[in-house]
Scaffold this active site. Sequence first.
Site, mmCIF file in Angstrom:
data_model
loop_
_atom_site.group_PDB
_atom_site.id
_atom_site.type_symbol
_atom_site.label_atom_id
_atom_site.label_comp_id
_atom_site.label_asym_id
_atom_site.label_seq_id
_atom_site.Cartn_x
_atom_site.Cartn_y
_atom_site.Cartn_z
ATOM 1 N N ASP A 49 7.465 -5.944 -10.021
ATOM 2 C CA ASP A 49 7.597 -6.966 -11.074
ATOM 3 C C ASP A 49 6.280 -7.060 -11.850
ATOM 4 O OD1 ASP A 49 6.072 -8.257 -9.172
ATOM 5 O OD2 ASP A 49 7.234 -10.126 -9.204
ATOM 6 N N ASP A 88 11.834 -4.483 -7.088
ATOM 7 C CA ASP A 88 11.010 -5.648 -6.734
ATOM 8 C C ASP A 88 11.700 -6.897 -7.272
ATOM 9 O OD1 ASP A 88 8.854 -6.966 -5.676
ATOM 10 O OD2 ASP A 88 7.455 -6.389 -7.262
ATOM 11 N N GLU A 120 8.554 -11.311 -2.014
ATOM 12 C CA GLU A 120 7.289 -11.919 -1.617
ATOM 13 C C GLU A 120 7.506 -13.081 -0.653
ATOM 14 O OE1 GLU A 120 4.928 -13.022 -5.049
ATOM 15 O OE2 GLU A 120 5.074 -11.002 -5.915
ATOM 16 N N GLU A 187 -1.326 -7.557 0.321
ATOM 17 C CA GLU A 187 -2.076 -7.568 -0.953
ATOM 18 C C GLU A 187 -3.236 -8.553 -0.876
ATOM 19 O OE1 GLU A 187 0.156 -8.070 -4.607
ATOM 20 O OE2 GLU A 187 -1.699 -8.028 -5.796
#
Length: 269
Positions: A49, A88, A120, A187
């Site tokens: 994304d 994503d 996420e 991340e």
Amino acid sequence: MESLERRYTVRDLAKMKASGRRIVMVTAYDAIMARLADAAGLHLLLVGDSMGNTVLGYENTIPVTMAESLALTAAVRRGARRAMVIGDMPFLSYQVSLEEAVMNAGRYLKEAGADGVKLEGGRVMHGVIRRLVDVGIPVMGHIGLLPQSVLKDGGYRIHGKSQAEAAALLDDALAVQEAGAFAVVLEGVPPALAAEITARLTIPTIGIGAGPHCDGQVQVITDILGLGGDFVPKHAKVYAQLGQAVLDGLKQYVREVTEGDFKPGPPEN
Ligand code: KIV
């Protein structure tokens, strides 16, 4: 497994983790780059994304829609032969209800030809990941710095510096694994913590801004090919200056046409 003639699968990734062979992922947003990345031997193409910032001209990933993400995922699929293609899931496409999460995730497989989806969140996404996996959708988790939470967090920062945050991130990683994810992106995580999480998990970790000790690495393709303008994130390594090459080529084209020096090839017949 040096050069597969078939498409990589989640089982190949599990074997790579077990044998210590590193996994290479890059983002891709169109069929041209997908074809080149596939030919270069990438194992995974993430239709991130990050398309919001990199190719759609938004300020961040929040505005990205299902329609945009599905269209670009289908394009990447058409360009990729052996690499797994991961869609994503955009902001609010999986957080509202389990039903919507299943329907939206399923569209990546049915309509765009993806091999899996990424979403996420750690412990808070345990139920969603479990449900998607239960119905047969491969899920990649994503913990640490979560770009879809940039407004809540007030910006982008490393996560897991304090002991409390580090413990919470390890719990998130274990929850994602327990829910059935086949891999997890780390991340913006301190390298020592990423190494610890990688050692504790049986599923592969794929790092970005998380040091060298993850089972694999992911980079944003526009960052590593010099297509991102002047801003290059600290964690990115630049392997080519395509932005400058495109600018030089287009300037020469403009010059030749405007000055009458452009000599086209013969017309097709
Ligand atoms: O959207 C994206 O590009 C990502 C990577 C940074 C992992 O989520």
